[in-house]
Scaffold this motif. Sequence first.
Motif, PDB file in Angstrom:
ATOM      1  N   ALA A  52      95.944  17.305  53.206  1.00  0.00           N
ATOM      2  CA  ALA A  52      94.960  16.439  52.565  1.00  0.00           C
ATOM      3  C   ALA A  52      95.438  15.007  52.650  1.00  0.00           C
ATOM      4  N   PRO A  53      94.580  14.049  52.903  1.00  0.00           N
ATOM      5  CA  PRO A  53      94.991  12.669  53.035  1.00  0.00           C
ATOM      6  C   PRO A  53      95.462  12.126  51.705  1.00  0.00           C
ATOM      7  N   SER A  59      89.205  15.041  50.802  1.00  0.00           N
ATOM      8  CA  SER A  59      89.267  15.553  52.167  1.00  0.00           C
ATOM      9  C   SER A  59      88.027  15.082  52.909  1.00  0.00           C
ATOM     10  N   TYR A  60      88.222  14.151  53.824  1.00  0.00           N
ATOM     11  CA  TYR A  60      87.091  13.639  54.591  1.00  0.00           C
ATOM     12  C   TYR A  60      86.512  14.715  55.494  1.00  0.00           C
ATOM     13  N   ASP A  61      87.339  15.633  55.950  1.00  0.00           N
ATOM     14  CA  ASP A  61      86.843  16.719  56.793  1.00  0.00           C
ATOM     15  C   ASP A  61      85.860  17.597  56.025  1.00  0.00           C
ATOM     16  N   LEU A  62      86.176  17.903  54.769  1.00  0.00           N
ATOM     17  CA  LEU A  62      85.263  18.701  53.941  1.00  0.00           C
ATOM     18  C   LEU A  62      83.974  17.939  53.661  1.00  0.00           C
ATOM     19  N   MET A 204      88.459   9.337  59.232  1.00  0.00           N
ATOM     20  CA  MET A 204      89.432  10.321  59.718  1.00  0.00           C
ATOM     21  C   MET A 204      90.143   9.856  60.988  1.00  0.00           C
TER      22      MET A 204
END
Length: 408
Positions: A52-53, A59-62, A204
Motif C-alpha cells: 500500500a502506498p 490504495s490507488y489501484d483499488l 500510480m
Amino acid sequence: MPLPDPVAEPAPKADEPAPMPLPEPVPGPTTGGPAGGPPPVPPTPAQPAGAAPSNGGVSYDLLLKIFATVCAVVTGVNALKQIPELFSLIFDLKMLIFYQSVVSVLYIPATLIAFAGYLVMALVLLLLAFRRTKENTDALVFGLSAGAILVLGSYILSFVVTQISLLISHWYYIDVVPSLWGLVRLVFWLAVCLGGVWGFLYLMKAAPSFEHLMEDPAGKFAILMDALQKGAGDVQQQAGAAAASAKSAYDAHQAQQAQAARQAQAQAQAAGYPTATRIPTNRSLIAYILLSIITCGIYSYYFIYSIARDVNTMCREDGEKTGGLLAFILLSFVTCGFYGLYWEYKLGNRLAANAPRYGLTFQENGTSVLLWYLVGALLCGIGPWVAMHILIKNTNALAAAYNARNGL
C-alpha cells in the motif's frame, strides 16, 4: 696467581605481560549533527512492490478498480440502449425518409458506431479493473480513448444529420440548442471517464504520455485483443468450473434424495404400506382445454378425479383429504357450482401448505386461485384459465419432488 672469583651475573627477568589497551571512550549523545547541525535522518526503507502506498493507507489501484467498474456499468447500459434504437430506425426507415429526408438513413450507421464505441469502452474499462498489467496499460488506455472517439464521432454525425434534415424539411429552420446541450453532456461524461482513469494511473505513476500513446497503434491493438481473449478465456474457465461444481452438488443432492427414497420405501414395505407409484408431471393447461373440447367435457371430470387422487397420495401425511369426483359433481350441483370454487380454493391451499415438506415454496395459494376466478373473470374471461394453470403448475412441481424423493 690465583684467578679472580667470577662475578655472578643477575638472572634474567621473566618477560612481563604487556599492558592491555584501554577501551576508547564511547561518545555520549550529541545534540546535533556535524558542525552542530540536526542529527542525520535514517534513510526510508524502500517500499516493496504491491504494498500500500505511503499516503495514509489509500490504495490507488483499488480506487481505479472501483471507478473503472462503475464507468463500465454505465457505458454498458448505454451500449444496450442503442439496440432498440437501431431496430426502431430500421423498422421506421420509410417514415423517417418520408417525413425528414434521405439523409436520415445515416442515423443507422451513427447508431452502429455509438454501439461499437460504448461496447469497446465497457470492455476496456473491465479489463482496466480486473486484467490490467504494467505491460498492457498503454494499450488499454489507447482502446478506451478509441472507444470514446467513436462515441463522440457518432453523436457529431447524428447532430449533422439532424440539422440537415431540419434544414430540408422545415424551410431553413435549424434548432441546435438541444443537440448542443446533449453534446456538452456527452463530452463531460467522456472527460470524467477518461480523466478519472488517467488521473488514477498518474497517481500510480503508470499513466502513458500522449506521444507514447500514439506510437504503434497496431501493436497496441494487438495487445488489447490479446487481453480481451485472455479475459474471455478466464471467464469461460470460471463459468465452466462453477457449472461443474453446481452439477456435482446437484448430483450429490439427487443421490441423497434417492437413498432417502429407497430407505423410506423399504420402511413402508416393512410396515405393510403400499409401494409408492410414479405420479405424472406432464399435465398442461393446453392439453386440458383441447381434450375437454374433444371429449365434450368428459376429460375435465377425469382430470378432477386424477388430480384429487394424486394430491391425496402426495399429501397423505397432512391429515386432510381432497374430495373426489363423486363429491365434486354432487356438491357442485347442490350449491349451483360454488363447491367447485371451494374445491379449487382448498386444493390451492393444500398444495402450498405441503410444498415445504418437499423443499419447495409456492407463491400462489388458494386465495390466489379464488381471486383469479372472481376478479380475473372480468379480464375477457381468462381468469379461470389462469387459476387452473396455477393448480396444474404447482401439482406438477410437487409430483416431480415426490417422484424424486421416492426414487421413481
